[in-house]
Design a protein around this motif. Sequence first.
Motif, PDB file in Angstrom:
ATOM      1  N   GLN A  90     -10.869   2.643   2.474  1.00 56.59           N
ATOM      2  CA  GLN A  90     -10.469   1.243   2.437  1.00 56.59           C
ATOM      3  C   GLN A  90     -11.651   0.404   1.952  1.00 56.59           C
ATOM      4  OE1 GLN A  90      -7.286   1.154   3.346  1.00 56.59           O
ATOM      5  NE2 GLN A  90      -6.963  -0.976   2.733  1.00 56.59           N
ATOM      6  N   GLY A 146      -9.284 -10.075   6.865  1.00 58.84           N
ATOM      7  CA  GLY A 146      -8.606 -11.109   6.102  1.00 58.84           C
ATOM      8  C   GLY A 146      -8.786 -11.007   4.605  1.00 58.84           C
ATOM      9  N   LEU A 200      -1.813 -10.838  -5.141  1.00 59.90           N
ATOM     10  CA  LEU A 200      -2.869 -10.252  -4.323  1.00 59.90           C
ATOM     11  C   LEU A 200      -4.193 -10.230  -5.081  1.00 59.90           C
ATOM     12  CD1 LEU A 200      -0.420  -9.426  -2.554  1.00 59.90           C
ATOM     13  CD2 LEU A 200      -1.602  -7.260  -2.117  1.00 59.90           C
ATOM     14  N   HIS A 235      -3.765  -4.249  -0.055  1.00 63.17           N
ATOM     15  CA  HIS A 235      -3.464  -4.655   1.322  1.00 63.17           C
ATOM     16  C   HIS A 235      -4.113  -6.015   1.577  1.00 63.17           C
ATOM     17  CE1 HIS A 235      -3.045  -3.992   5.749  1.00 63.17           C
ATOM     18  NE2 HIS A 235      -4.168  -4.684   5.790  1.00 63.17           N
ATOM     19  N   TRP A 236      -3.350  -6.909   2.209  1.00 64.90           N
ATOM     20  CA  TRP A 236      -3.891  -8.229   2.582  1.00 64.90           C
ATOM     21  C   TRP A 236      -3.293  -8.593   3.933  1.00 64.90           C
ATOM     22  CZ3 TRP A 236      -2.351 -13.505   0.022  1.00 64.90           C
ATOM     23  CH2 TRP A 236      -3.182 -14.522   0.514  1.00 64.90           C
ATOM     24  N   SER A 237      -4.136  -8.766   4.924  1.00 70.56           N
ATOM     25  CA  SER A 237      -3.650  -9.033   6.271  1.00 70.56           C
ATOM     26  C   SER A 237      -4.558 -10.041   6.956  1.00 70.56           C
ATOM     27  CB  SER A 237      -3.597  -7.739   7.081  1.00 70.56           C
ATOM     28  OG  SER A 237      -3.215  -7.988   8.419  1.00 70.56           O
ATOM     29  N   ALA A 238      -3.968 -11.060   7.539  1.00 68.39           N
ATOM     30  CA  ALA A 238      -4.733 -12.045   8.311  1.00 68.39           C
ATOM     31  C   ALA A 238      -4.928 -11.543   9.735  1.00 68.39           C
ATOM     32  CB  ALA A 238      -4.000 -13.379   8.325  1.00 68.39           C
ATOM     33  N   HIS A 239      -6.026 -11.935  10.348  1.00 71.61           N
ATOM     34  CA  HIS A 239      -6.322 -11.598  11.746  1.00 71.61           C
ATOM     35  C   HIS A 239      -6.298 -10.089  11.960  1.00 71.61           C
ATOM     36  CE1 HIS A 239      -5.917 -15.850  12.477  1.00 71.61           C
ATOM     37  NE2 HIS A 239      -4.673 -15.829  12.056  1.00 71.61           N
ATOM     38  N   SER A 240      -6.916  -9.359  11.033  1.00 71.61           N
ATOM     39  CA  SER A 240      -6.908  -7.899  11.118  1.00 71.61           C
ATOM     40  C   SER A 240      -8.339  -7.387  11.095  1.00 71.61           C
ATOM     41  CB  SER A 240      -6.125  -7.303   9.948  1.00 71.61           C
ATOM     42  OG  SER A 240      -6.311  -5.915   9.865  1.00 71.61           O
ATOM     43  N   ARG A 298      -9.043  -4.482  10.445  1.00 73.22           N
ATOM     44  CA  ARG A 298      -9.087  -3.507   9.358  1.00 73.22           C
ATOM     45  C   ARG A 298      -9.577  -4.121   8.058  1.00 73.22           C
ATOM     46  NH1 ARG A 298      -3.711  -0.949   6.558  1.00 73.22           N
ATOM     47  NH2 ARG A 298      -4.711   0.629   5.251  1.00 73.22           N
ATOM     48  N   SER A 299      -9.154  -5.366   7.776  1.00 75.39           N
ATOM     49  CA  SER A 299      -9.475  -5.942   6.476  1.00 75.39           C
ATOM     50  C   SER A 299     -10.256  -7.244   6.554  1.00 75.39           C
ATOM     51  CB  SER A 299      -8.182  -6.198   5.688  1.00 75.39           C
ATOM     52  OG  SER A 299      -7.387  -7.165   6.360  1.00 75.39           O
TER      53      SER A 299
END
Length: 324
Positions: free
Chosen positions: A83, A53, A110, A43-48, A50-51
């Motif tokens: 996670q 970035g 990724l 998983h890779w998410s910007a402005h999250s 959860r991660s």
Amino acid sequence: MNLLFVADPIESFVIYKDTTFAMMREAQARGHRISVCEPKDLHWSAHSARSAGLVTGAVRDITLTGEKPQWFRAEQAGSERRQAALRDFDAVLMRKDPPFDSEFFYCTHLLSQAEREGARVFNKPQALREHSEKLAILEFEQFIAPTLVTRREADVRAFHAEHKDVILKPLDGMGGMGIFRVGADGLNLGSIIDTLNQGGTQTLMVQKFLPEIAAGDKRVLIIDGEPVPFCLARIPQGGEVRGNLAAGGKGVAQPVTEADMATARAIGKVLAPRGLLLIGLDIIGTKVTEINVTSPTCFQEINDQMQCNVAALYLDALERKIKP
């Protein structure tokens, strides 16, 4: 150390012969902690929140039990996952089996991002992208048989006319899938070309047939540039032209010959610095036919027959790479 294995579903492992399982078993014996996930779990998410970035994985932390059939115990039950950022592991081992399709390609991107964030990934994602297991041999022309890569039917026919007895294969095959032999009579050559190149839309490989296949297609493993002293000769059975174990070949472990050792050292010297910690050369006679880098196998077969703990050699190399 904390190790993350990115692999096929571990429930699908056939543990008596699976190389990734052998790596896990050796790692646990040394006191390392093991986590697993599949490429689809990255998983890779910007402005999250959860991660943050970062590239993360939905992982399971496992312990090998030494029992059958439930050979592992997971701290996360059922569909539960933890996670975790890939950079928080001491090493990420990319062990997804071929085919090298679009999803595999995206997974390496990724993993490259995870490297930029501080993760240590083996084999290096960029090296996986740049070394097609079929095409990579062409960099080492001195060690290969006559080989052609093309989409053009006319090119294939000209190559067959020159070499008479040839092997045709798709570039994305594994385990011997899609491999054809055409002899001097050219029987079914046109049909085979049509099957493999899909009307000129797919690239295929053609190689001169090597009669030495009768003695086996040898898997020579290279760990951090150094060949393992024993290989596995996969010998075709029942009139079959393919030696692959998945195609019914018989695996016979044997010492690596001086000629194959020299070839493997020469290739390992070039490829190991590019981030390929583990390589599996396929050699027929003295000719290299493939350079396997995605998830080379045969650790357990060599260990079972020659008492050479290849997994220990691999973990030795991995520990040298990640320890300060």
